[in-house]
Design a protein around this motif. Sequence first.
Motif, PDB file in Angstrom:
ATOM      1  N   THR A  54       0.844  -1.247  -0.024  1.00 53.61           N
ATOM      2  CA  THR A  54       0.107   0.150  -0.002  1.00 53.61           C
ATOM      3  C   THR A  54       0.992   1.214  -0.030  1.00 53.61           C
ATOM      4  O   THR A  54       0.537   2.195  -0.766  1.00 53.61           O
ATOM      5  CB  THR A  54      -0.818   0.105   1.135  1.00 53.61           C
ATOM      6  OG1 THR A  54      -1.520  -1.484   1.527  1.00 53.61           O
ATOM      7  CG2 THR A  54      -2.075   0.983   1.131  1.00 53.61           C
ATOM      8  N   ASN A  55       2.147   1.198   0.842  1.00 52.16           N
ATOM      9  CA  ASN A  55       2.582   2.684   0.869  1.00 52.16           C
ATOM     10  C   ASN A  55       3.958   2.471   1.040  1.00 52.16           C
ATOM     11  O   ASN A  55       4.786   3.406   1.448  1.00 52.16           O
ATOM     12  CB  ASN A  55       2.034   3.471   2.186  1.00 52.16           C
ATOM     13  CG  ASN A  55       2.274   2.707   3.434  1.00 52.16           C
ATOM     14  OD1 ASN A  55       2.693   1.612   3.462  1.00 52.16           O
ATOM     15  ND2 ASN A  55       1.914   3.573   4.648  1.00 52.16           N
ATOM     16  N   ASP A  92       4.148   3.231   9.572  1.00 54.88           N
ATOM     17  CA  ASP A  92       3.665   3.194   8.055  1.00 54.88           C
ATOM     18  C   ASP A  92       3.534   1.334   7.836  1.00 54.88           C
ATOM     19  O   ASP A  92       3.145   1.062   6.811  1.00 54.88           O
ATOM     20  CB  ASP A  92       4.564   3.460   7.141  1.00 54.88           C
ATOM     21  CG  ASP A  92       4.473   5.142   7.235  1.00 54.88           C
ATOM     22  OD1 ASP A  92       3.449   5.541   7.087  1.00 54.88           O
ATOM     23  OD2 ASP A  92       5.814   5.609   6.822  1.00 54.88           O
ATOM     24  N   GLY A 147       0.081   0.225   6.994  1.00 56.14           N
ATOM     25  CA  GLY A 147      -0.677   1.086   5.842  1.00 56.14           C
ATOM     26  C   GLY A 147      -1.765   1.782   6.027  1.00 56.14           C
ATOM     27  O   GLY A 147      -2.380   2.350   5.282  1.00 56.14           O
ATOM     28  N   THR A 156      -1.805   5.314   5.036  1.00 60.53           N
ATOM     29  CA  THR A 156      -2.428   5.618   3.641  1.00 60.53           C
ATOM     30  C   THR A 156      -3.871   5.155   3.536  1.00 60.53           C
ATOM     31  O   THR A 156      -4.670   5.971   2.918  1.00 60.53           O
ATOM     32  CB  THR A 156      -1.756   4.556   2.539  1.00 60.53           C
ATOM     33  OG1 THR A 156      -0.443   4.543   2.850  1.00 60.53           O
ATOM     34  CG2 THR A 156      -2.032   4.916   1.186  1.00 60.53           C
ATOM     35  N   GLU A 171      -5.739   8.533   4.529  1.00 62.29           N
ATOM     36  CA  GLU A 171      -5.341   9.486   3.758  1.00 62.29           C
ATOM     37  C   GLU A 171      -6.601   9.317   2.628  1.00 62.29           C
ATOM     38  O   GLU A 171      -7.123  10.094   2.113  1.00 62.29           O
ATOM     39  CB  GLU A 171      -4.159   9.561   3.114  1.00 62.29           C
ATOM     40  CG  GLU A 171      -3.087  10.265   4.240  1.00 62.29           C
ATOM     41  CD  GLU A 171      -1.720   9.924   3.887  1.00 62.29           C
ATOM     42  OE1 GLU A 171      -0.851  10.247   4.591  1.00 62.29           O
ATOM     43  OE2 GLU A 171      -1.491   9.441   2.666  1.00 62.29           O
ATOM     44  N   ARG A 172      -6.678   8.100   2.147  1.00 63.74           N
ATOM     45  CA  ARG A 172      -7.728   7.686   1.027  1.00 63.74           C
ATOM     46  C   ARG A 172      -9.024   8.006   1.355  1.00 63.74           C
ATOM     47  O   ARG A 172      -9.761   8.549   0.795  1.00 63.74           O
ATOM     48  CB  ARG A 172      -7.440   6.272   0.561  1.00 63.74           C
ATOM     49  CG  ARG A 172      -6.252   5.849  -0.274  1.00 63.74           C
ATOM     50  CD  ARG A 172      -6.347   4.770  -0.688  1.00 63.74           C
ATOM     51  NE  ARG A 172      -5.017   4.115  -1.237  1.00 63.74           N
ATOM     52  CZ  ARG A 172      -4.484   2.704  -1.229  1.00 63.74           C
ATOM     53  NH1 ARG A 172      -5.263   1.940  -1.084  1.00 63.74           N
ATOM     54  NH2 ARG A 172      -3.383   2.772  -2.142  1.00 63.74           N
TER      55      ARG A 172
END
Length: 524
Positions: free
Chosen positions: A96-97, A498, A501, A504, A507-508
């Motif tokens: 994912t990130n 992180d 994920g 992320t 954020e999405r």
Amino acid sequence: MLTRFCLFLFGAIALSAAPPAKQPNIVFIFSDDHAYQAISAYGDSRKLIQTPNIDRIAKEGMRFDRALVTNSICGPCRAVILTGKYSHLNGFYNNTNSVFNGAQTTFPKLLRAAGYQTALIGKWHLNSDPQGFDYWQILQGQGIYYNPPMKTAQGVIKTTGYVTDITTDASMNWVKARDKSKPFMLMCQQKAPHREWSPNLSDLGWDKGRVYPEPATLFDDYKDRAFSVGDQDMTLEKTISQLDMKLVHPPGITPEQAKVWDTYYNPINEAYRKADLKGRDLVKWRYQRYMHDYLGCVKSVDDNVGRMLKFLEDEGLMENTIIVYSSDQGFYLGEHGWFDKRWIFEESVRTPLLVRWPGVTPPGSVNKSLVANVDLAQTFLDMAGVAAPADMQGRSLRPLLAGQVPADWRKEFYYHYYEYPEPHRVSPHYGVITDRYKLVRYYGIGHDAVDLFDNEKDPLELKSFAGQADYADIQADLEIRLKRLRAELKVPEVDDPDATGQRTHRERQAKAAKNAAKKKTEAK
Ligand code: CA
């Protein structure tokens, strides 16, 4: 002084008397999501497919029956192989990130420094450019099956045709054009048979509409295990997409290619729509569609392994080239109702590993020790006679390949999966695996639980024995081993922010909410 001179002279004579051992070439053929159940050398009871060319590597070399991965998804497995380190040390936790830090030490860099020519061709999927290779040619991200653009150090190149053929052709061309005075290490990394499982157009209908045997657990009810097992989103019933089921055209296909595709799939799709299947019948249909396409991709991988072996033969390279076949991880072929991977359970944590090393590995041999993808970097370095850095976390398979299992070979193995919740809502979990047991701790928010599996009593992993009185001693012992492994491998008590994920993911979600709000405003 005289003694020293004599020693020097003796040393010089000894060195000059023994010709330098010829360093072997290494060809690493690495596919993506290739389940051991879909390799005939592994003898799956469903007999899904014959893979004569991959089987040849097993027949002329060694088959590893318990080759495990540390974190069963694409990018993380690739990072582990390159670095010989677990995700928490190489920094690549999830697809994912995570971005691979190419500045770190990898086995290709060390081989190159030792005089090897190195190349990586095909799937890379580490979100940064490859380092440590004389040549690289990679798919962009996951890559596509038909006419995939590929990136090189000089820029993006166009290709025409099927990805598995293209990757093999480019690999063979590089070997042909190499400097023949030096040994080489080639990583030929196939995209296939990764989702969306699009076969070579010339192979459509290759299995003549065969009806594939279903796995015993196709309709798993997810009872008797932690909540997490049933909470995932990776089933044939709920998760499979229109693209996966070939109800829409695959990306990158040309109008001419689409005609061939339509000739095969349109009548099938028409019959499917007419049948209007529901419930179990729909799952059964999807399983069959999945097997036809997935195994069609495997057929092409096997054909291309055959082409590669023939090429190495024609080039006179078979005797001094080590050939390794593996996949980044295992895969579910309908077991537990699933496709995909991720879990510590057998079908995803185990990966195929076959090694042909003439003069070292007894032909047709089988190894059942706990080995892992984290051992490969040190193994490749050992094969080349190059010292491995002390901070790599695996162990060279060289003695095993020579038919000797060291008495102190690992008796337990540490597993750790992170990526959550997207894309398949599999809770982060870690655990210990022995030859008989698995102890798993799920730790996603709302998922805190422990399962204990006993493969002797329950080979299909349908029941947890955690907390049962007659397993109390076994569970306590597994807890101790797990704690020891986590300490030895320097696993942090708290995840890197992180790792899963989730940042992320948040954020999405925020972006999606913002877009929705904007649309609402525009609509007014
Ligand atoms: Ca994969």
